[in-house]
Design a protein around this motif. Structure first.
Motif, PDB file in Angstrom:
ATOM      1  N   SER A 454       0.832  -1.207   0.000  1.00  0.00           N
ATOM      2  CA  SER A 454       0.000   0.000   0.000  1.00  0.00           C
ATOM      3  C   SER A 454       0.866   1.257   0.000  1.00  0.00           C
ATOM      4  CB  SER A 454      -0.951   0.016   1.211  1.00  0.00           C
ATOM      5  OG  SER A 454      -0.244   0.106   2.436  1.00  0.00           O
ATOM      6  N   GLN A 455       2.051   1.195   0.619  1.00  0.00           N
ATOM      7  CA  GLN A 455       2.957   2.337   0.607  1.00  0.00           C
ATOM      8  C   GLN A 455       3.541   2.554  -0.782  1.00  0.00           C
ATOM      9  OE1 GLN A 455       5.496   0.917   3.764  1.00  0.00           O
ATOM     10  NE2 GLN A 455       4.630   2.349   5.267  1.00  0.00           N
ATOM     11  N   VAL A 456       3.899   1.469  -1.459  1.00  0.00           N
ATOM     12  CA  VAL A 456       4.415   1.568  -2.831  1.00  0.00           C
ATOM     13  C   VAL A 456       3.358   2.177  -3.743  1.00  0.00           C
ATOM     14  CG1 VAL A 456       5.126   0.233  -4.861  1.00  0.00           C
ATOM     15  CG2 VAL A 456       6.082  -0.311  -2.615  1.00  0.00           C
ATOM     16  N   TYR A 457       2.118   1.709  -3.594  1.00  0.00           N
ATOM     17  CA  TYR A 457       1.027   2.253  -4.419  1.00  0.00           C
ATOM     18  C   TYR A 457       0.854   3.749  -4.158  1.00  0.00           C
ATOM     19  CZ  TYR A 457      -3.695   3.199  -6.091  1.00  0.00           C
ATOM     20  OH  TYR A 457      -4.772   3.752  -6.733  1.00  0.00           O
ATOM     21  N   ALA A 458       0.943   4.148  -2.885  1.00  0.00           N
ATOM     22  CA  ALA A 458       0.786   5.564  -2.534  1.00  0.00           C
ATOM     23  C   ALA A 458       1.888   6.400  -3.171  1.00  0.00           C
ATOM     24  CB  ALA A 458       0.796   5.729  -1.011  1.00  0.00           C
ATOM     25  N   VAL A 459       3.146   5.968  -3.053  1.00  0.00           N
ATOM     26  CA  VAL A 459       4.271   6.722  -3.616  1.00  0.00           C
ATOM     27  C   VAL A 459       4.137   6.818  -5.134  1.00  0.00           C
ATOM     28  CG1 VAL A 459       6.774   6.763  -3.918  1.00  0.00           C
ATOM     29  CG2 VAL A 459       5.803   6.090  -1.721  1.00  0.00           C
ATOM     30  N   LYS A 460       3.843   5.695  -5.768  1.00  0.00           N
ATOM     31  CA  LYS A 460       3.733   5.662  -7.232  1.00  0.00           C
ATOM     32  C   LYS A 460       2.622   6.575  -7.724  1.00  0.00           C
ATOM     33  CE  LYS A 460       3.012   2.350 -11.023  1.00  0.00           C
ATOM     34  NZ  LYS A 460       2.755   0.936 -11.355  1.00  0.00           N
ATOM     35  N   PRO A 466      -1.017  15.855  -9.604  1.00  0.00           N
ATOM     36  CA  PRO A 466      -0.742  17.199  -9.082  1.00  0.00           C
ATOM     37  C   PRO A 466      -1.355  17.443  -7.700  1.00  0.00           C
ATOM     38  CG  PRO A 466      -2.334  17.302 -10.875  1.00  0.00           C
ATOM     39  CD  PRO A 466      -1.916  15.877 -10.773  1.00  0.00           C
ATOM     40  N   LEU A 467      -2.408  16.700  -7.349  1.00  0.00           N
ATOM     41  CA  LEU A 467      -3.046  16.859  -6.038  1.00  0.00           C
ATOM     42  C   LEU A 467      -3.378  15.479  -5.476  1.00  0.00           C
ATOM     43  CD1 LEU A 467      -4.306  18.636  -3.806  1.00  0.00           C
ATOM     44  CD2 LEU A 467      -6.433  18.643  -5.121  1.00  0.00           C
ATOM     45  N   SER A 468      -2.825  15.177  -4.321  1.00  0.00           N
ATOM     46  CA  SER A 468      -3.034  13.850  -3.726  1.00  0.00           C
ATOM     47  C   SER A 468      -3.349  13.979  -2.246  1.00  0.00           C
ATOM     48  CB  SER A 468      -1.781  12.980  -3.877  1.00  0.00           C
ATOM     49  OG  SER A 468      -1.347  12.938  -5.215  1.00  0.00           O
ATOM     50  N   LEU A 469      -4.189  13.064  -1.755  1.00  0.00           N
ATOM     51  CA  LEU A 469      -4.473  12.939  -0.330  1.00  0.00           C
ATOM     52  C   LEU A 469      -4.019  11.560   0.113  1.00  0.00           C
ATOM     53  CD1 LEU A 469      -8.179  14.273  -0.160  1.00  0.00           C
ATOM     54  CD2 LEU A 469      -6.069  15.602  -0.121  1.00  0.00           C
ATOM     55  N   ILE A 470      -3.238  11.504   1.193  1.00  0.00           N
ATOM     56  CA  ILE A 470      -2.822  10.211   1.748  1.00  0.00           C
ATOM     57  C   ILE A 470      -3.388  10.104   3.151  1.00  0.00           C
ATOM     58  CG2 ILE A 470      -0.880   8.809   2.521  1.00  0.00           C
ATOM     59  CD1 ILE A 470       0.807  10.018   0.364  1.00  0.00           C
ATOM     60  N   ARG A 674     -10.717  11.018  -3.481  1.00  0.00           N
ATOM     61  CA  ARG A 674     -10.574   9.838  -2.628  1.00  0.00           C
ATOM     62  C   ARG A 674      -9.149   9.716  -2.108  1.00  0.00           C
ATOM     63  NH1 ARG A 674     -12.873   3.860  -4.139  1.00  0.00           N
ATOM     64  NH2 ARG A 674     -12.067   2.743  -2.336  1.00  0.00           N
ATOM     65  N   PRO A 675      -8.982   9.680  -0.795  1.00  0.00           N
ATOM     66  CA  PRO A 675      -7.609   9.574  -0.266  1.00  0.00           C
ATOM     67  C   PRO A 675      -7.028   8.184  -0.488  1.00  0.00           C
ATOM     68  CG  PRO A 675      -9.203   9.554   1.530  1.00  0.00           C
ATOM     69  CD  PRO A 675      -9.987   9.768   0.276  1.00  0.00           C
TER      70      PRO A 675
END
Length: 1005
Positions: A454-460, A466-470, A674-675
Motif C-alpha cells: 500500500s505504501q508503494v502504491y501511494a508513492v507511485k 498534481p493533487l493527492s491525499l494520503i 478519494r484519499p
C-alpha cells in the motif's frame, strides 16, 4: 385571593391582592364575568375603566345585549381604546425584582442565591434549562472563583474559604464532617485536604467531598429552587447564557433584552463546499481568521498575573533565565508553548521599575510546575529581587497575519498556485491530470525501511498526480511514506521541496526521517525557537550558518557577538548582511526545506517558489493555515493526514461553528477526492488493531506484526484474557470540577490509575514505556501530584511516566497506555468529548502504544455516552478484587446495519444528518427490563444503543438487526454493522439517564 396559592413568595412573578385600589389587572375568575357570547381579553389594561364598567356598557345591567347599530359602534369604540401591551407584565415584574435576584432567571429566594465576588452579580443554584446550576455556569464562563452567601440565607453572609489556608477558590473547596460535632469544616482539595496530618484529629480527610457536585452547590449549602419555582422563573437557554456572558465582558450592565438588539452576536458566514472564485474564498475565511485572532488576543491578554515570585539563573549562553510558577488555578487555560513570548515586569520598590521580554524555554511538566523564560536582554534586570513581579502574555499576530496574507495572495496572484490546483481547491469540476515523470525502478528510498504494497502504491500514485491525499491510520508508516515521496520528488531536480506540518514536533519527526535518505535538508525555525533544543537542531538554518566554512568573516563576527553579547552598530550591520547572504545560499542549495505551515510565511522564503509541497498532519491544520505554504507556487500538492483522528484546534467557538475547524483535507474528501489509504499497521498487537480497523477504517487495516512480536519476555502482568492485552477497569467515582473551573478531575480514577501504574512497574515495565492519557488538564495535573505523593514506589519512577493529553501523545509511541476518561455524571454529559475524534474509543488508537491498553472509569454498566461497543473487542474488567475492588461488567453500544458508498461515499454524508439522542440500559434497574432505543440518525445511517451484557434486539424499520454476542467482533455480522457506525463526524447528545463514567484503559501492543 392569597399569595400563598401561587407558591412561595420568592417567585419571579409578583401577585397583587385584587382588593387593592390600584388594581392594574382584573379578576377574570369571578362569577360575574361568566360571559356566554364572548370572552373579553384578560391582558393588563391601562385604561381607567374596570372590567365591570366595561361589562355593564356592553351587556347592559341585566346581562342582555342591546339591540341596534349603536351597541356595535359603542363596542367597537371601547375595543379600539384598549391598549394591548404584550411585554408590560414582564417589564413590571422585572422592575420589581430585588437586587439579589438571579441575573439569569430572576429567582430571588435568599436561600437559593449566591453572590459572585468578582462580577458583583447574584445567581441561583437552579439548573433551569441548562446542565449545571446558574451560579456554576456563570463561574465557569466568566472564570470567576470566589462567592458569598446571602445574609438572609440559612448560613448568613458567609464568604466561602478554606479553614486552613484561606483559599477562596470554590472549585477547590470541599468539606469534611467533624466526627464529634454537628459541624463541617471547609478545606481546599490541594494541599490542605490531602495533608497527612490535619490540625484537628477529629477530621477524617478520606471523607472530603467537593462543595460543587454535579455542577451544583450542595443543597445544604445553597438551596436548590423547587421545580415549581424554576418553571415560574424566566426561562433562559444555555445558548442565551453564552451570549449574555460574552456581552457582559463588554458591558457589565447588559440584560437579556440587549441580546435582541440588532448587530449583537451576528453569526459569521459559514464556510462553503465550493467557491465561485478565490475572492469569495478570501471573503469567507478572512473574517473567521480575524475572529480567531481576536479571541486568542483576548485570551492571552486576560492572563496577566500579579505578585509573582521569580528565581533567577544564568544560562550557558550567558543569557539571564527567570523561573516562576503561575497560580495553579489557571494552569488549564495557559496553553503555553515553548517559544511563546512573555513580558516580565518589576513593580516593587526594592529596585527601579523594570520590564523585560523573553521567550519560554520550559513549561510545566511531571518534574514541576515552573515556567522558565530566557530574556532577550538582561540589562537592568533586578536579579537580586525575587518578589513583586508581574507576568504578561505577549500576543503576537504573526501567524494570523500570514494566514490573511496567504488568502489575499491566493486571490490576487495568478502564479501562487497552478491552474489545476486553483480550481480543485475551490471545488470546481476539472479533468484529472497525469504528471509525466520518470518513475523510479525501486520505490524504497535509501536509508529508510522497505515499503509494503500500500505504501508503494501511494508513492507511485502521488508522483504522477498534481493533487493527492494520503490517509495514514495509526502505525501505518505515514512518516516513512512521506519521507520516501519527498526523496523521489527531490531527485527529480525541480528545485527544493517544501515540507510542512502544523506543529514543530511533527516537522522535526519528518525532518529526521528525510535526513536519513541523504538529502540536503534545512529546518527553518521561528527566531523565538532558535534557543530550544530538538533532535534536528543540527539541521536548523541558524545552526548550519554557524558551521559554514565558506564565510570566515561571518564566523568571526558571530564569535565576537557570542563573547560580548553585542556588536558595534557598523559591525552589527555587516553581520546582518552577511547572515542574510548565508541564509539565502543555504536555502537555495537545499534539496528539502522543512518548517511549520505558518513558518512557510517567513520573509526568508518570500521570494522563493516551490513546485512540490507536502503537508504532513494536514488534518490538524485549519484551511487558511494550509494555504500559507500552498500559495508559494504549488504545482504538485500532497496532503497527508487522517480525518478520523484529531482535527484542528480552534479556540473561538463562533469561528469553529462557522467551519474553521474543518481541515482542507476533510473538505477535499467531501468533494469526492478519494484519499489513498495506507493499510498495514506495524504498531498494535493484532487484538487491539481489530477495533479501530472495523470501526473507523471499514475493516481494511492489515497487521504487519503478529501477537508473538508483541509478547514481552519476563513481564509478569496478569491480563484478564491472556490473548487480549487490554481491559476496562470500572470504578465508582464522581467527576469534580478542577481548580481552573474549566476542566474536570476524578479522584477515584486517579487512585486506580496509580495502582495500575504501580502494578505495571512492579511487573517489569520501565517508566518511559508507560503513557497515561487523559483528555482533561485538571485530571493530568491532579494525577501528576497524586502519583508522586501517594504512590508506593519512589517518586522519581512516577515522574518519568508521561502523563499528557491525547493531543500531546498523538504520533508517539509507548508500550503501555493507561487511559483515564474522567467524566462520570448523572446526565450523560461528556463535554468536548462529543467530538468523536476525541472520544476515549478513538484516543488510545491514535497513540503509539505497542504492548497493552488499560482504561479506568466509574459505574458498572454505566453508559459512557460513546456509541461504540467496547465489549465486542475488550474484556470488560479484571476479575473481582483484581486491584482490591469488586467490579461489574462494562457496557457498550452497537450500531445497526447500513450501507455506505465506500470510503469516498461515507464522507459525502458528513454534516447532513439529524442528531438524536439515546438512553442507555442498565441491569438491576427498572429501565433494564426493556431495551429502549431512540435511534440516532445521520443521513441514511442510523445508530442506537445496545447493552452488551445480553443479546439485544433493536427495532429499526427496514433494517434487520442480528443478535450480538461478546465474541462476535471478528465475524461478518460485526463487520457489516460497524461499517456504518460512527463516521468521524457523528455526535451524541445523551439524555439525562444514569450515572456514566470515564473508563481507564490499558493496552499492550
Amino acid at each position: 385571593m392569597s399569595v400563598e396559592a401561587y407558591g412561595p413568595s420568592s417567585q419571579t412573578l409578583t401577585f397583587l391582592d385584587t382588593e387593592e385600589a390600584e388594581l392594574l389587572g382584573a379578576d377574570t375568575q369571578g362569577s360575574e364575568f361568566e360571559f356566554t357570547d364572548f370572552t373579553l381579553p384578560s391582558q393588563t389594561q391601562t385604561q381607567g375603566q374596570t372590567q365591570s364598567q366595561l361589562d355593564n356598557q356592553v351587556n347592559g345591567p341585566d346581562g342582555i345585549l342591546p339591540n341596534g347599530e349603536d351597541a356595535v359602534v359603542k363596542t367597537s369604540q371601547l375595543l379600539a381604546e384598549l391598549n394591548f401591551e404584550e411585554d408590560e407584565e414582564d417589564t413590571y415584574y422585572t422592575k420589581d425584582l430585588p437586587v439579589h435576584a438571579c441575573s439569569y432567571c430572576g429567582i430571588h429566594d435568599p436561600a437559593c442565591v449566591v453572590y459572585c465576588n468578582t462580577s458583583k452579580k447574584w445567581f441561583c443554584n437552579g439548573r433551569g434549562n441548562t446542565s449545571g446550576s446558574h451560579i456554576v455556569n456563570h463561574l465557569v464562563r466568566a472564570k470567576c472563583k470566589e462567592v458569598t452567601l446571602h445574609k438572609d440565607g440559612p448560613l448568613g453572609e458567609t464568604v466561602l474559604e478554606c479553614y486552613n489556608c484561606g483559599c477562596r477558590n470554590v472549585f477547590l473547596l470541599g468539606f469534611i464532617p467533624a466526627k464529634a460535632d454537628s459541624v463541617v469544616v471547609l478545606l481546599c482539595r490541594q494541599p490542605c485536604a490531602s495533608q497527612s496530618s490535619l490540625k484537628d484529629i477529629n477530621w477524617d480527610s478520606s471523607q472530603w467531598q467537593p462543595l460543587i457536585q454535579d455542577r451544583c452547590f450542595l443543597s445544604w449549602l445553597v438551596k436548590i429552587p423547587s421545580e415549581q419555582e424554576q418553571l415560574r422563573a424566566r426561562q433562559i437557554t444555555a445558548q442565551q447564557i453564552n451570549k449574555l456572558e460574552e456581552l457582559w465582558k463588554e458591558n457589565p450592565t447588559a440584560t437579556l433584552e440587549d441580546l435582541e438588539k440588532p448587530g449583537v452576536d451576528e453569526e459569521p458566514q459559514h464556510v462553503l463546499l465550493r467557491y465561485e472564485d478565490a475572492y469569495q474564498y478570501q471573503n469567507i475565511f478572512g473574517p473567521l481568521v480575524k475572529l480567531e485572532a481576536d479571541y486568542d488576543k483576548k485570551l492571552k491578554e486576560s492572563q496577566t498575573q500579579d505578585n509573582i515570585t521569580v528565581r533567577w539563573d544564568l544560562g550557558l549562553n550567558k543569557k539571564r533565565i527567570a523561573y516562576f510558577t503561575l497560580p495553579k488555578t489557571d494552569s488549564g487555560d495557559m496553553r503555553l508553548m515553548q517559544g511563546d513570548e512573555i513580558c516580565l515586569r518589576y513593580k516593587g520598590d526594592m529596585a527601579p521599575l523594570w520590564k523585560g521580554i523573553g521567550h519560554v524555554i520550559k513549561v510545566p511538566d511531571n518534574y514541576g510546575d515552573e515556567i522558565a523564560i530566557e530574556l532577550r536582554s538582561s540589562a537592568g534586570a533586578p536579579v537580586e529581587v525575587p518578589h513583586n513581579f508581574q507576568v504578561d502574555f505577549v500576543w503576537k499576530s504573526t501567524s494570523f497575519d500570514r494566514m490573511q496574507s496567504a488568502l489575499k495572495t491566493f486571490a490576487v496572484d495568478e502564479t501562487s498556485v497552478s491552474g489545476y490546483i486553483y480550481h480543485k481547491l475551490l471545488g470546481h469540476e476539472v479533468e484529472d491530470v497525469i504528471i509525466k515523470c520518470q518513475l523510479p525502478k525501486r520505490f524504497t528510498a535509501q536509508g529508510l525501511p522497505d515499503l509494503n504494497h500500500s505504501q508503494v502504491y501511494a508513492v507511485k500514485t502521488v508522483l504522477q498526480r498534481p493533487l493527492s491525499l494520503i490517509q495514514g491510520p495509526p502505525g501505518t508508516g505515514k512518516t516513512v511514506t512521506s519521507a520516501t515521496i519527498v526523496y523521489h520528488l527531490a531527485r527529480q531536480g525541480n528545485g527544493p521541496v517544501l515540507v510542512c506540518a502544523p506543529s514543530n514536533i511533527a516537522v522535526d519527526q519528518l525532518t529526521e526521517k528525510i535526513h536519513q535518505t541523504g538529502l540536503k535538508v534545512v529546518r527553518l525555525c521561528a527566531k523565538s525557537r532558535e534557543a530550544i533544543d530538538s533532535p534536528v537542531s543540527f539541521l536548523a538554518l541558524h545552526n548550519q550558518i554557524r558551521n559554514m566554512d565558506s564565510m570566515p568573516e561571518l564566523q568571526k563576527l558571530q564569535q565576537l557577538k557570542d563573547e560580548t553579547g553585542e556588536l558595534s552598530s557598523s559591525d552589527e550591520k555587516r553581520y546582518r548582511a552577511l547572515k542574510r547572504t548565508a541564509e539565502r545560499e543555504l536555502l537555495m542549495n537545499a534539496d528539502v526545506i522543512c518548517c511549520t505551515c505558518v513558518g512557510a510565511g517567513d520573509p526568508r522564503l518570500a521570494k522563493m517558489q516551490f513546485r512540490s509541497i507536502l503537508i504532513d498532519e494536514s488534518t490538524q491544520a485549519t484551511e487558511p493555515e494550509c494555504m500559507v505554504p500552498v500559495v508559494l507556487g504549488a504545482k504538485q500538492l500532497i496532503l497527508v493526514g487522517d480525518h478520523c483522528q484529531l482535527g484542528p484546534v480552534v479556540m473561538c467557538k463562533k469561528a469553529a461553528k462557522a467551519g474553521l475547524s474543518q481541515s482542507l483535507f476533510e473538505r477535499l474528501v467531501v468533494l469526492g477526492i478519494r484519499p489513498i489509504r495506507l493499510q498495514v499497521q506495524y504498531r498494535m498487537h493484532p487484538a487491539l488493531s481489530a477495533f479501530p480497523s472495523n470501526i473507523f477504517y471499514e475493516g481494511s487495516l492489515q497487521n504487519g506484526v503478529t501477537a508473538a512480536d508483541r509478547i514481552r519476555k519476563g513481564f509478569d502482568f496478569q491480563w484478564p484474557q491472556p490473548d487480549k492485552p487490554m481491559f476496562f477497569y470500572v470504578t465508582q467515582g464522581q467527576e469534580e470540577i478542577a481548580s481552573s473551573g474549566t476542566s474536570y478531575l476524578n479522584r477515584t480514577e486517579a487512585s486506580n490509575v496509580e495502582k495500575i501504574t504501580t502494578r505495571l512497574l512492579k511487573a517489569g515495565a520501565k517508566p518511559d514505556q508507560i503513557g497515561i492519557i487523559t483528555p482533561y488538564e485538571g485530571q493530568r495535573s491532579y494525577l501528576v501530584q497524586y502519583m508522586q505523593f501517594s504512590g508506593s514506589l519512589h517518586t522519581k519512577l512516577y515522574q518519568e511516566v508521561e502523563i499528557a493529553s491525547v493531543d500531546a501523545f498523538q504520533g508517539r509511541e509507548k508500550d503501555f497506555i493507561i487511559l483515564s476518561c474522567v467524566r462520570a455524571n448523572e446526565h450523560q454529559g461528556i463535554g468536548f468529548l462529543n467530538d468523536p475524534r476525541r472520544r476515549p474509543s478513538n484516543m488510545y488508537f491514535q497513540t503509539h502504544d505497542q504492548v497493552g491498553m488499560i482504561g479506568t472509569g466509574p459505574n458498572p454498566m454505566g453508559s459512557m455516552n460513546i456509541p461504540i461497543p467496547f465489549n465486542l473487542v475488550m474484556p470488560p474488567i479484571p476479575p473481582p478484587g483484581y486491584l482490591g475492588q469488586v467490579n461489574g461488567p462494562a457496557a457498550g453500544r452497537g450500531a445497526p446495519k447500513g450501507k455506505t458508498g465506500g470510503r469516498g461515499g461515507r464522507q459525502r454524508n458528513r454534516g447532513t444528518g439529524n442528531h438524536g439522542s439515546g438512553q442507555a440500559n442498565m441491569p438491576n434497574s427498572q429501565a433494564s427490563q426493556d431495551l429502549v432505543s431512540q435511534p440516532f440518525s445521520q443521513g441514511p445511517l442510523t445508530q442506537g444503543y445496545i447493552t452488551m451484557s445480553q443479546p439485544s434486539q433493536m427495532s429499526q424499520p427496514g433494517l434487520s438487526q442480528p443478535e450480538l454476542s461478546q465474541d462476535s467482533y471478528l465475524g461478518d455480522e460485526f463487520k457489516s454493522q460497524m461499517d456504518v457506525a460512527l463516521s468521524q463526524d457523528s455526535t451524541y447528545q445523551g439524555e439525562r439517564a444514569y450515572q456514566h463514567g470515564g473508563v481507564t484503559g490499558l493496552s499492550q501492543y
